[in-house]
Write a protein that holds these residues in place. Structure first.
Motif, PDB file in Angstrom:
ATOM      1  N   ASP A   1       0.812  -1.221   0.000  1.00  0.00           N
ATOM      2  CA  ASP A   1       0.000   0.000   0.000  1.00  0.00           C
ATOM      3  C   ASP A   1       0.846   1.271   0.000  1.00  0.00           C
ATOM      4  OD1 ASP A   1      -2.281  -1.583   0.141  1.00  0.00           O
ATOM      5  OD2 ASP A   1      -2.267  -1.589   2.344  1.00  0.00           O
ATOM      6  N   VAL A   2       2.160   1.123   0.071  1.00  0.00           N
ATOM      7  CA  VAL A   2       3.051   2.289   0.099  1.00  0.00           C
ATOM      8  C   VAL A   2       4.078   2.130  -1.026  1.00  0.00           C
ATOM      9  CG1 VAL A   2       4.551   3.735   1.535  1.00  0.00           C
ATOM     10  CG2 VAL A   2       2.774   2.340   2.610  1.00  0.00           C
ATOM     11  N   PRO A   3       3.670   2.396  -2.284  1.00  0.00           N
ATOM     12  CA  PRO A   3       4.594   2.206  -3.395  1.00  0.00           C
ATOM     13  C   PRO A   3       5.756   3.192  -3.389  1.00  0.00           C
ATOM     14  CG  PRO A   3       2.554   3.220  -4.162  1.00  0.00           C
ATOM     15  CD  PRO A   3       2.330   2.831  -2.742  1.00  0.00           C
ATOM     16  N   HIS A   4       5.529   4.421  -2.885  1.00  0.00           N
ATOM     17  CA  HIS A   4       6.593   5.430  -2.845  1.00  0.00           C
ATOM     18  C   HIS A   4       7.012   5.630  -1.383  1.00  0.00           C
ATOM     19  CE1 HIS A   4       5.995   6.185  -7.072  1.00  0.00           C
ATOM     20  NE2 HIS A   4       4.703   6.312  -6.841  1.00  0.00           N
ATOM     21  N   LYS A   5       7.961   4.833  -0.981  1.00  0.00           N
ATOM     22  CA  LYS A   5       8.325   4.744   0.438  1.00  0.00           C
ATOM     23  C   LYS A   5       9.030   5.994   0.955  1.00  0.00           C
ATOM     24  CE  LYS A   5      10.565   0.998  -0.560  1.00  0.00           C
ATOM     25  NZ  LYS A   5      10.073   0.841  -1.960  1.00  0.00           N
ATOM     26  N   THR A   6       9.873   6.599   0.116  1.00  0.00           N
ATOM     27  CA  THR A   6      10.631   7.766   0.568  1.00  0.00           C
ATOM     28  C   THR A   6       9.700   8.899   0.963  1.00  0.00           C
ATOM     29  OG1 THR A   6      12.491   7.160  -0.856  1.00  0.00           O
ATOM     30  CG2 THR A   6      12.395   9.444  -0.085  1.00  0.00           C
ATOM     31  N   GLU A   7       8.680   9.158   0.122  1.00  0.00           N
ATOM     32  CA  GLU A   7       7.739  10.242   0.417  1.00  0.00           C
ATOM     33  C   GLU A   7       6.964   9.982   1.709  1.00  0.00           C
ATOM     34  OE1 GLU A   7       8.299   8.843  -2.377  1.00  0.00           O
ATOM     35  OE2 GLU A   7       8.152  10.194  -4.090  1.00  0.00           O
ATOM     36  N   ALA A   8       6.773   8.702   2.035  1.00  0.00           N
ATOM     37  CA  ALA A   8       6.019   8.354   3.241  1.00  0.00           C
ATOM     38  C   ALA A   8       6.905   8.264   4.475  1.00  0.00           C
ATOM     39  CB  ALA A   8       5.294   7.022   3.029  1.00  0.00           C
TER      40      ALA A   8
ATOM     41  N   ALA B   1       0.800  -3.525 -15.080  1.00  0.00           N
ATOM     42  CA  ALA B   1       0.520  -2.242 -15.734  1.00  0.00           C
ATOM     43  C   ALA B   1       1.758  -1.360 -15.758  1.00  0.00           C
ATOM     44  CB  ALA B   1      -0.619  -1.525 -15.014  1.00  0.00           C
ATOM     45  N   GLU B   2       2.499  -1.344 -14.653  1.00  0.00           N
ATOM     46  CA  GLU B   2       3.712  -0.545 -14.552  1.00  0.00           C
ATOM     47  C   GLU B   2       4.706  -1.258 -13.652  1.00  0.00           C
ATOM     48  OE1 GLU B   2       3.406   3.740 -13.897  1.00  0.00           O
ATOM     49  OE2 GLU B   2       1.230   3.537 -14.052  1.00  0.00           O
ATOM     50  N   ALA B   3       5.975  -1.014 -13.925  1.00  0.00           N
ATOM     51  CA  ALA B   3       7.044  -1.501 -13.055  1.00  0.00           C
ATOM     52  C   ALA B   3       8.186  -0.499 -13.136  1.00  0.00           C
ATOM     53  CB  ALA B   3       7.515  -2.886 -13.475  1.00  0.00           C
ATOM     54  N   GLU B   4       8.921  -0.405 -12.037  1.00  0.00           N
ATOM     55  CA  GLU B   4       9.978   0.609 -12.011  1.00  0.00           C
ATOM     56  C   GLU B   4      11.100   0.181 -11.081  1.00  0.00           C
ATOM     57  OE1 GLU B   4       8.953   4.946 -11.784  1.00  0.00           O
ATOM     58  OE2 GLU B   4       9.981   4.735  -9.834  1.00  0.00           O
ATOM     59  N   ILE B   5      12.312   0.427 -11.527  1.00  0.00           N
ATOM     60  CA  ILE B   5      13.494   0.314 -10.667  1.00  0.00           C
ATOM     61  C   ILE B   5      14.099   1.707 -10.568  1.00  0.00           C
ATOM     62  CG2 ILE B   5      15.790  -0.672 -10.387  1.00  0.00           C
ATOM     63  CD1 ILE B   5      14.862  -3.062 -12.080  1.00  0.00           C
ATOM     64  N   ASN B   6      14.176   2.229  -9.361  1.00  0.00           N
ATOM     65  CA  ASN B   6      14.750   3.559  -9.170  1.00  0.00           C
ATOM     66  C   ASN B   6      15.296   3.672  -7.739  1.00  0.00           C
ATOM     67  OD1 ASN B   6      15.509   6.223  -9.525  1.00  0.00           O
ATOM     68  ND2 ASN B   6      13.467   7.025  -9.064  1.00  0.00           N
ATOM     69  N   PRO B   7      16.625   3.572  -7.605  1.00  0.00           N
ATOM     70  CA  PRO B   7      17.581   3.555  -8.704  1.00  0.00           C
ATOM     71  C   PRO B   7      18.092   2.145  -9.042  1.00  0.00           C
ATOM     72  CG  PRO B   7      18.723   4.102  -6.696  1.00  0.00           C
ATOM     73  CD  PRO B   7      17.276   3.912  -6.318  1.00  0.00           C
ATOM     74  N   LEU B   8      18.583   2.047 -10.255  1.00  0.00           N
ATOM     75  CA  LEU B   8      19.428   0.935 -10.679  1.00  0.00           C
ATOM     76  C   LEU B   8      20.843   1.498 -10.689  1.00  0.00           C
ATOM     77  CD1 LEU B   8      19.548  -1.997 -11.969  1.00  0.00           C
ATOM     78  CD2 LEU B   8      19.571  -0.823 -14.170  1.00  0.00           C
ATOM     79  N   LEU B   9      21.705   0.975  -9.828  1.00  0.00           N
ATOM     80  CA  LEU B   9      23.062   1.503  -9.704  1.00  0.00           C
ATOM     81  C   LEU B   9      23.974   0.879 -10.755  1.00  0.00           C
ATOM     82  CD1 LEU B   9      23.542   1.498  -5.828  1.00  0.00           C
ATOM     83  CD2 LEU B   9      22.761   3.369  -7.300  1.00  0.00           C
TER      84      LEU B   9
ATOM     85  N   LEU C   1       3.106  -2.411 -10.276  1.00  0.00           N
ATOM     86  CA  LEU C   1       1.695  -2.082 -10.157  1.00  0.00           C
ATOM     87  C   LEU C   1       0.901  -2.953 -11.118  1.00  0.00           C
ATOM     88  CD1 LEU C   1       1.899   1.831 -10.087  1.00  0.00           C
ATOM     89  CD2 LEU C   1       1.756   0.263  -8.141  1.00  0.00           C
ATOM     90  N   LEU C   2      -0.100  -3.630 -10.594  1.00  0.00           N
ATOM     91  CA  LEU C   2      -0.946  -4.489 -11.419  1.00  0.00           C
ATOM     92  C   LEU C   2      -2.175  -3.718 -11.885  1.00  0.00           C
ATOM     93  CD1 LEU C   2      -0.873  -7.812  -9.357  1.00  0.00           C
ATOM     94  CD2 LEU C   2       0.543  -7.198 -11.335  1.00  0.00           C
ATOM     95  N   SER C   3      -2.663  -4.077 -13.050  1.00  0.00           N
ATOM     96  CA  SER C   3      -3.897  -3.466 -13.541  1.00  0.00           C
ATOM     97  C   SER C   3      -5.074  -4.032 -12.771  1.00  0.00           C
ATOM     98  CB  SER C   3      -4.070  -3.737 -15.029  1.00  0.00           C
ATOM     99  OG  SER C   3      -4.089  -5.131 -15.280  1.00  0.00           O
ATOM    100  N   ARG C   4      -6.147  -3.260 -12.733  1.00  0.00           N
ATOM    101  CA  ARG C   4      -7.343  -3.734 -12.049  1.00  0.00           C
ATOM    102  C   ARG C   4      -8.091  -4.699 -12.946  1.00  0.00           C
ATOM    103  NH1 ARG C   4      -9.706   1.995  -9.628  1.00  0.00           N
ATOM    104  NH2 ARG C   4      -7.918   2.461  -8.277  1.00  0.00           N
TER     105      ARG C   4
END
Length: 696
Positions: free
Chosen positions: A526-533, A668-676, A692-695
């Protein structure tokens, strides 16, 4: 040619449903324009309130018309238009067009009416153009089935370029600009909201049209990507360039396109990637739709990018050269035989790359001799001549001598610096590509020399059992970072060593196993963007410190995301690299799967320094993407900086793009940030990511 093509572009019997006898009304135009421009088939006006319209018998309804009807143009609004389409379907009309807007382009109520059109098309099999279609036109044979006021012109100029437009009014704008330059079209069609027939299918029909040699597209969005991709590839094989101008380069442009067509314009970068993959020449200027075809039609792709430039105006030529350099072309200097020939004439041509004939050289024999020698020079791949004021006032000096070079063996173009309509028409009529704007001239030459060709689509092997198992685990419990990392590792991307723990008490043991220093992250789908949280702590030196940090992390996340399901913590070994890369995958609603690589880290969205492609990509294409990202010059050996492992990065990009496989269809979406990116030979490592999976 197919029966659909004939019904669309060469119908013999046309019904005009809602035709008007009032010449002041838009609904009278199709009948008047058909007659004005020489349509020789049958015009069948349908209006229950009249027995005669503009000298022709008017029918009460479609059932009163005997025989087949090829094409019906519905000139009614709203529900009346829907009922008319249903009547056309029952009657067996082959193709119908609807003039009116007010459907999906007008909000929820209109969208409901458009749904009715979709149902009728599906149930009856009738083919539909529109709604919101200003009409369909052919010039040979002449069929001006349109309500566009621009077709009030005295005559339709024939040509061999076809125009497919999602905007009706823009057809008139392009028609008038083309006519002023002596350019004609073979077919013109406004597809509107594309309930049924859309840009891709119409383009596919035009590929087989012997009267069409180039296909021009004015687009606001992309609704039928697979059909357009197929059509563009077929067009390339047939030697017919597909040239597209699309709105939506800016955020406001995308919003305008959405409100106008009832569809999402989509990301500009993904449309660029779509054009690159399928060999579509995308232009940035509206005028280029008329400028570019002359340099592409009937001409094989040159093998180089060197352009020689001669001019009678240094400033005008500098504008062309500047824009060509930005587009990636090289400027070739003059050959020695030309320098020696010009020297006795008082023209010093060997001091720079431009051949500047200003003043002394604006003479027919000097202009012709210069171009002749440049075209014969094997050290260039194309030639441009830039004409100054003489183009406006004395075309006999520096324009008429150029007519003899029409059909030259290598690309040759003329850029006119002043407004010189007479010279422009003169060159166009002779078959010499001529341009009013330096930007458009440069863009056309760049597309001529560097034009995209359809790229082979890499074959995707089926996912491994480990990848499918990782996907299923994420589906079942949600993709937190641990499950995302498992999926990335299974498709071939190296991930940082990490352990998941359910609570803070087990963190010290995990740190001992992973090895300090560590990064500590909250685990929650439920927390895809951990840094902001506030869910991340970096560089923790030991287990005790990490355990204390965990309690603070938990408090911050609960405040930031109340109600989030927390599943513990991820203890991850701290990694270092020469550069941080963002690697993204997305199933774009318009073009399908895409992969993006760019400068990573927390400022990735600000820099927007990235390259995007249709997925999947192979390692060669991945390397090309890396070259495009300016910020990654640091790992390519810029100014003797340590080289990063570019080969490993390319492998990771190609591996990540495997998410395009149909077995991953709900990703639906996938992301690696960062890839070193580590030093050359040491690989790359993913240290954060999400899926992220599509509904369903």
């Amino acid at each position: 040619m197919s029966s659909l093509f004939h019904a669309l572009f060469e119908p013999r019997r046309i019904a005009l449903i809602g035709a008007s006898a009032d010449e002041k009304k838009t609904t009278s135009r199709p009948q008047r324009f058909l007659a004005k421009h020489g349509f020789t088939g049958e015009i069948l006006p349908v209006n229950p309130g009249r027995t005669e319209i503009l000298g022709l018998r008017s029918y009460k309804n479609l059932d009163a018309i005997e025989g087949e009807i090829d094409h019906a143009y519905i000139l009614l609004n709203g529900k009346d238009a829907v009922e008319a389409l249903a009547a056309c379907g029952r009657r067996g009309v082959k193709v119908a067009s609807i003039l009116a807007g007010g459907f999906a382009d007008a909000g929820a109520a209109g969208a409901s009416l458009q749904d009715e059109l979709v149902r009728i098309v599906r149930e009856t099999g009738i083919r539909l153009v529109g709604p919101n279609s200003i009409g369909t036109v052919s010039t040979d044979p002449p069929i001006a089935l349109t309500a566009n006021a621009a077709f009030a012109v005295d005559r339709l100029r024939t040509g061999d370029w076809a125009l497919v437009s999602q905007s009706g009014s823009l057809i008139g704008a392009l028609l008038s600009r083309a006519d002023a330059r002596g350019i004609g079209f073979s077919r013109l069609i406004s597809v509107g909201n594309e309930v049924d027939l859309a840009v891709g299918e119409v383009t596919d029909l035009l590929v087989d049209d012997p009267k069409t040699k180039a296909i021009l597209l004015f687009m606001e969005t992309l609704r039928d990507g697979p059909r357009l991709a197929r059509a563009a590839r077929r067009a390339h094989a047939a030697g017919k360039p597909v040239i597209a101008y699309k709105l939506g380069r800016s955020e406001i442009g995308q919003e305008l396109a959405k409100s106008h067509t009832g569809a999402i314009a989509g990301s500009d970068a993904t449309f660029d990637a779509f054009c690159r993959r399928h060999g579509i020449a995308r232009v940035s200027m509206f005028e280029s739709l008329l400028d570019v075809p002359a340099l592409l039609v009937g001409r094989p792709r040159p093998t180089g990018r060197r352009v020689a430039v001669a001019t009678t105006t240094g400033g005008g030529a500098a504008m062309v050269v500047d824009n060509m350099a930005v587009a990636g072309l090289d400027i070739a200097g003059p050959p020695r035989d030309l320098v020696d020939w010009l020297k006795p004439l008082g023209i010093a041509a060997g001091e720079g790359k431009l051949v500047d004939l200003t003043l002394a050289g604006a003479k027919p024999e000097i202009v012709a001799g210069t171009i002749e020698r440049l075209l014969a020079d094997e050290a260039n791949d194309a030639v441009i001549f830039v004409v100054g004021s003489s183009a406006q006032f004395n075309p006999e000096l520096a324009v008429e001598p150029l007519l003899r070079f029409a059909g030259a063996a290598k690309p040759f173009a003329v850029s006119l610096t002043p407004a010189a309509d007479k010279s422009l028409a003169l060159l166009t009529a002779a078959g010499v590509p001529a341009f009013r704007h330096p930007e458009s001239c440069a863009e056309a030459m760049a597309l001529c020399l560097l034009r995209p060709t359809p790229q082979a689509e890499p074959k995707l092997d089926p996912p491994t059992p480990a990848a499918l198992a990782a996907l299923e685990a994420g589906r079942a419990s949600g993709f937190d970072e641990r499950r995302a990392a498992a999926l990335f590792a299974a498709i071939g991307v190296t991930t940082a060593k990490a352990l998941a723990v359910p609570d803070a008490r087990r963190i010290p043991a995990a740190v001992a196993e992973v090895g300090a220093p560590v990064a500590l992250k909250i685990l929650s789908a439920d927390v895809p963007h951990k840094t902001e949280a506030g869910g991340v702590a970096l560089g923790l030196p030991d287990g005790q410190t990490a355990a204390l940090a965990a309690r603070e992390i938990e408090k911050r996340v609960k405040r930031h995301v109340p109600g989030a399901r927390l599943e513990g913590f991820l203890v991850q070994k701290m990694e270092r690299g020469l550069a941080e890369v963002i690697l993204g995958f997305r199933r774009d609603p318009l073009v399908g799967p895409t992969v993006t690589v760019g400068l990573g880290g927390v400022l990735a969205e600000i820099y927007k320094d990235a390259a995007t492609r249709i997925a999947p990509v192979d390692e060669a294409e991945a390397r090309a993407m890396i070259e495009e990202v300016k910020g990654l010059a640091t790992i390519r050996g810029y100014r003797n900086l340590p080289r990063g492992d570019v080969a490993a990065l390319a492998q990771a990009i190609a591996a990540f793009s495997r998410l395009a496989h149909d077995d991953f269809a709900d990703v639906a979406e996938a992301e690696i940030n960062p890839l070193l990116v580590k030093p050359e030979g040491e690989g790359v490592v993913a240290v954060d990511g999400l899926v992220l999976l599509s509904r369903r």
